[in-house]
Design a protein around this motif. Structure first.
Motif, mmCIF file in Angstrom:
data_model
loop_
_atom_site.group_PDB
_atom_site.id
_atom_site.type_symbol
_atom_site.label_atom_id
_atom_site.label_comp_id
_atom_site.label_asym_id
_atom_site.label_seq_id
_atom_site.Cartn_x
_atom_site.Cartn_y
_atom_site.Cartn_z
ATOM 1 N N SER A 119 0.835 -1.203 0.000
ATOM 2 C CA SER A 119 0.000 0.000 0.000
ATOM 3 C C SER A 119 0.868 1.251 0.000
ATOM 4 C CB SER A 119 -0.918 0.014 1.227
ATOM 5 O OG SER A 119 -0.145 0.058 2.411
ATOM 6 N N VAL A 120 0.311 2.356 -0.466
ATOM 7 C CA VAL A 120 1.040 3.627 -0.500
ATOM 8 C C VAL A 120 1.431 4.050 0.912
ATOM 9 C CG1 VAL A 120 0.953 6.059 -1.160
ATOM 10 C CG2 VAL A 120 -0.153 4.336 -2.604
ATOM 11 N N SER A 121 0.513 3.882 1.880
ATOM 12 C CA SER A 121 0.794 4.333 3.257
ATOM 13 C C SER A 121 1.912 3.516 3.895
ATOM 14 C CB SER A 121 -0.472 4.256 4.118
ATOM 15 O OG SER A 121 -0.978 2.931 4.158
ATOM 16 N N ALA A 122 1.914 2.192 3.653
ATOM 17 C CA ALA A 122 2.982 1.357 4.220
ATOM 18 C C ALA A 122 4.323 1.695 3.579
ATOM 19 C CB ALA A 122 2.660 -0.127 4.006
ATOM 20 N N TRP A 123 4.317 1.934 2.276
ATOM 21 C CA TRP A 123 5.547 2.294 1.581
ATOM 22 C C TRP A 123 6.075 3.621 2.106
ATOM 23 C CZ3 TRP A 123 8.539 5.406 -1.400
ATOM 24 C CH2 TRP A 123 9.508 4.813 -2.207
ATOM 25 N N GLU A 124 5.178 4.585 2.292
ATOM 26 C CA GLU A 124 5.578 5.900 2.815
ATOM 27 C C GLU A 124 6.196 5.767 4.205
ATOM 28 O OE1 GLU A 124 3.563 10.271 3.700
ATOM 29 O OE2 GLU A 124 2.456 8.445 4.149
ATOM 30 N N LYS A 125 5.587 4.965 5.048
ATOM 31 C CA LYS A 125 6.094 4.785 6.413
ATOM 32 C C LYS A 125 7.541 4.301 6.397
ATOM 33 C CE LYS A 125 5.796 1.451 10.146
ATOM 34 N NZ LYS A 125 5.191 0.174 10.565
ATOM 35 N N HIS A 126 7.821 3.277 5.598
ATOM 36 C CA HIS A 126 9.181 2.724 5.568
ATOM 37 C C HIS A 126 10.148 3.646 4.832
ATOM 38 C CE1 HIS A 126 8.204 -1.014 7.520
ATOM 39 N NE2 HIS A 126 7.167 -1.180 6.719
ATOM 40 N N PHE A 127 9.663 4.358 3.828
ATOM 41 C CA PHE A 127 10.523 5.321 3.126
ATOM 42 C C PHE A 127 10.987 6.410 4.084
ATOM 43 C CE2 PHE A 127 10.918 9.392 0.856
ATOM 44 C CZ PHE A 127 11.953 9.085 -0.004
ATOM 45 N N ASN A 128 10.078 6.889 4.926
ATOM 46 C CA ASN A 128 10.425 7.959 5.876
ATOM 47 C C ASN A 128 11.416 7.497 6.929
ATOM 48 O OD1 ASN A 128 8.812 9.849 4.600
ATOM 49 N ND2 ASN A 128 7.024 9.398 5.864
ATOM 50 N N ASN A 129 11.528 6.174 7.125
ATOM 51 C CA ASN A 129 12.463 5.643 8.115
ATOM 52 C C ASN A 129 13.845 5.341 7.541
ATOM 53 O OD1 ASN A 129 10.634 5.716 10.223
ATOM 54 N ND2 ASN A 129 9.839 3.669 9.810
ATOM 55 N N ILE A 130 14.015 5.518 6.225
ATOM 56 C CA ILE A 130 15.313 5.240 5.616
ATOM 57 C C ILE A 130 16.316 6.305 6.055
ATOM 58 C CG2 ILE A 130 16.609 5.012 3.454
ATOM 59 C CD1 ILE A 130 14.043 4.199 2.091
ATOM 60 N N PRO A 131 17.460 5.904 6.595
ATOM 61 C CA PRO A 131 18.462 6.912 6.976
ATOM 62 C C PRO A 131 19.034 7.604 5.747
ATOM 63 C CG PRO A 131 19.358 4.695 7.218
ATOM 64 C CD PRO A 131 17.908 4.533 6.886
ATOM 65 N N ASP A 132 19.189 8.908 5.840
ATOM 66 C CA ASP A 132 19.786 9.671 4.745
ATOM 67 C C ASP A 132 21.294 9.458 4.730
ATOM 68 O OD1 ASP A 132 17.486 11.532 3.760
ATOM 69 O OD2 ASP A 132 17.410 11.671 5.933
ATOM 70 N N SER A 133 21.900 9.522 3.553
ATOM 71 C CA SER A 133 23.354 9.497 3.456
ATOM 72 C C SER A 133 23.861 10.936 3.536
ATOM 73 C CB SER A 133 23.797 8.866 2.136
ATOM 74 O OG SER A 133 23.474 9.714 1.044
ATOM 75 N N VAL A 134 25.120 11.081 3.913
ATOM 76 C CA VAL A 134 25.713 12.420 3.995
ATOM 77 C C VAL A 134 25.661 13.103 2.629
ATOM 78 C CG1 VAL A 134 27.856 13.684 4.422
ATOM 79 C CG2 VAL A 134 27.201 11.808 5.937
ATOM 80 N N GLU A 135 25.941 12.333 1.570
ATOM 81 C CA GLU A 135 25.941 12.912 0.216
ATOM 82 C C GLU A 135 24.553 13.405 -0.178
ATOM 83 O OE1 GLU A 135 27.330 10.027 1.072
ATOM 84 O OE2 GLU A 135 29.428 10.711 0.950
ATOM 85 N N ASP A 136 23.511 12.604 0.156
ATOM 86 C CA ASP A 136 22.145 13.022 -0.157
ATOM 87 C C ASP A 136 21.788 14.317 0.562
ATOM 88 O OD1 ASP A 136 21.728 10.885 -1.832
ATOM 89 O OD2 ASP A 136 20.772 9.632 -0.309
#
Length: 551
Positions: A119-136
């Protein structure tokens, strides 16, 4: 793709999906539509395109799996790694058309890929938990606002600092953010220059830049913070606000003249990390019930105590969030205000203009308050006004620096507040500490801890034989420390009739503690050992952070 289902007319969705910015996932806006059932929609898409549907709403994806793909590529391909098994990477998608990019993704991973729909909501939840890289972060970071005025940049113009130093400064800020540091220390010495960051309460050195970077780098930070770069003999304070990826981060900046130049410390204030849900702070069920009962009283004083950096402000903010209603007038005096809370009147203490805790409290009492929060009771004057406010129909929240809850009473008495006033005004005292949590990625059983060791720390013999103790062996996700994040331990003492009687007859803090334990209070040591039994922290952390506990 969305218009093909017949569920939602495409003309209704087009305004939501027309943004051309690749850094924005416009499909998340579908969740704002009251008639959009994203789980049912996902199931229908999976059926139509013959893809397996997996509900990832409650799934826990290990950090090492999420990190298989850079966040920028997750954003680009709309594909989220969720599993690596048997030499195959499983990717979660919410758009079936992404299956056409399987070849590109196989090239990136150098492995076969499978795709599942969620689902879009489940995907959004896990996407928001992805740690950012320094380069990003560096690619997208920029200053939101600056308080620097023209005179501050006359001595050293920004272009005179050099692009290399500016990029280096940005990298330090980005690395501290990515590693979830609470502070950054720029420290000049006679022959070298080091930078340290505080992670989970411990300082870690991250770099030693060239010595000739010292002045330009410190000047860069001071320019960003709106400080006077020509003044190096006096301490200064400033503030920086930077956009770090999706978040706006405040940095509270302090400079201090030292023997070999100015030391500058930045405190990171990330409102998105502010935990306002009281159930997630670390309170045990009974402790939380006692605390909530007392902060919901119409008047009285509720105190939170502990050393600097023990999470007192977070506990107070969570209490204010619980109490913040449209029919309640809440005012706070803080030094300084760390996070802006909507609907609450927050005042920054400024001693240079005589806006002190005491003067702010006096002003609050003329502002028709229901609830008052004062950052700290430091002396008799503030304590006296706080007690007066609590006795005249107001709820007062504040902090003190004491070792445990019972000694808070003794501290108030030593300030000069009369025992009968303490008894009449005080509702509850909460003492707290922060323990480092075991890294979930490298968590293993600690077989070096014997039952005898547990018994010597305060665990009952019967329980010591059954408890499994864990530790982190160290991995790249926790910087080889074995710890990731922190959890609070609490000692919650309600002021019962029996405790009031002890206070009135001049009993000691030990007398108060014995009675509180007899009435069911868990001490800091007991709470810490409970976290050990739950596998949240190590025995060493528990003992270290409850070392002052004598009973």
């Amino acid at each position: 793709m969305i218009g093909q289902t017949g569920m939602v007319p495409l003309k209704d969705l087009r305004p939501l999906l027309e943004d051309k910015d690749p850094n924005i996932i416009t499909e998340f806006r579908l969740l704002e539509l009251p008639f959009f059932d994203d789980v049912r929609f996902g199931q229908m898409m999976a059926e139509k395109f013959k893809l397996p549907f997996v509900d990832l709403t409650k799934a826990v994806i290990p950090e090492q799996i999420v990190r298989l793909l850079k966040k920028s590529n997750v954003l680009k391909y709309r594909a989220l790694p969720v599993q690596r098994k048997g030499g195959v990477v499983t990717l979660a998608i919410f758009d079936p058309s992404i299956t056409k990019l399987a070849g590109d993704l196989r090239t990136i991973f150098q492995l076969p890929v499978d795709m599942v729909l969620t689902s879009v909501s489940a995907w959004e939840k896990h996407f928001n938990n992805i740690p950012d890289s320094v380069e990003d972060i560096m690619r997208n970071m920029h200053e939101i606002s600056t308080t620097a005025d023209d005179k501050n940049t006359e001595a050293v113009k920004e272009e005179d600092i050099g692009d290399d130093v500016i990029r280096y400064c940005n990298r330090v800020l980005a690395e501290a953010y990515v590693k979830k540091a609470s502070d950054i220390h720029f420290e000049p010495y006679e022959k070298d220059f080091r930078i340290r960051i505080r992670i989970d309460g411990s300082l870690v050195e991250i770099d030693k830049p060239p010595h000739n970077y010292t002045l330009p780098l410190l000047s860069r930070v001071k320019i960003l913070a709106g400080m006077d770069i020509s003044e190096r003999r006096k301490p200064q304070d400033g503030r920086i606000k930077m956009q770090m990826g999706p978040r706006a981060i405040d940095y509270r900046v302090s400079s201090l003249p030292t023997l070999f130049g100015e030391k500058i410390v930045l405190r990171l204030l990330d409102s998105s990390n502010l935990q306002l849900d009281m159930t997630k702070l670390g309170f045990e069920k009974k402790q939380l019930s006692i605390f909530k009962d007392n902060i919901h009283q119409p008047y009285g004083m509720c105190l939170v105590t502990g050393p600097t950096g023990s999470g007192k402000t977070t506990t107070l903010y969570s209490a204010l969030a619980e109490l913040n209603q449209s029919d309640v007038n809440i005012s706070t005096a803080e030094d300084p205000v760390e996070f802006n809370l909507r609907g609450i009147n927050q005042v920054n203490v400024r001693r240079e203009i005589d806006l002190t805790f005491a003067s702010a409290l006096k002003a609050f009492l003329r502002q028709d308050p229901d609830i008052i929060m004062v950052g700290e009771i430091r002396d008799f004057e503030v304590g006296e006004i706080a007690v007066e406010a609590a006795l005249t129909g107001h709820l007062v929240l504040s902090t003190l620096h004491t070792n445990d809850a019972p000694s808070t009473v003794t501290r108030l008495l030593n300030m000069g507040i009369e025992p009968f006033l303490v008894v009449a005004s005080l509702n509850v005292v909460v003492a707290q500490r922060l323990c480092r949590k075991i890294c979930p990625n490298c968590k293993i059983e600690d077989n070096s801890i014997t039952p005898q060791t547990l018994i010597s720390c305060g665990i009952a013999p019967g329980s010591a034989e059954k408890i499994k103790v864990f530790k982190g062996k160290g991995c790249k996700f926790c910087n080889n420390t074995g710890y990731k994040g922190r959890v609070a331990i609490y000692e919650v003492m309600a002021i019962s009739p029996a405790i009031k009687e002890i206070i009135l007859r001049g009993g000691s803090s030990d007398d108060i503690k014995r009675m509180a334990i007899q009435e069911g209070m868990k001490t800091l040591r007991m709470s810490a050992l409970t976290k050990v039994a739950q596998g949240l922290t190590t025995l060493d952390e528990a003992v270290t952070n409850s070392a002052a506990d004598k009973l």
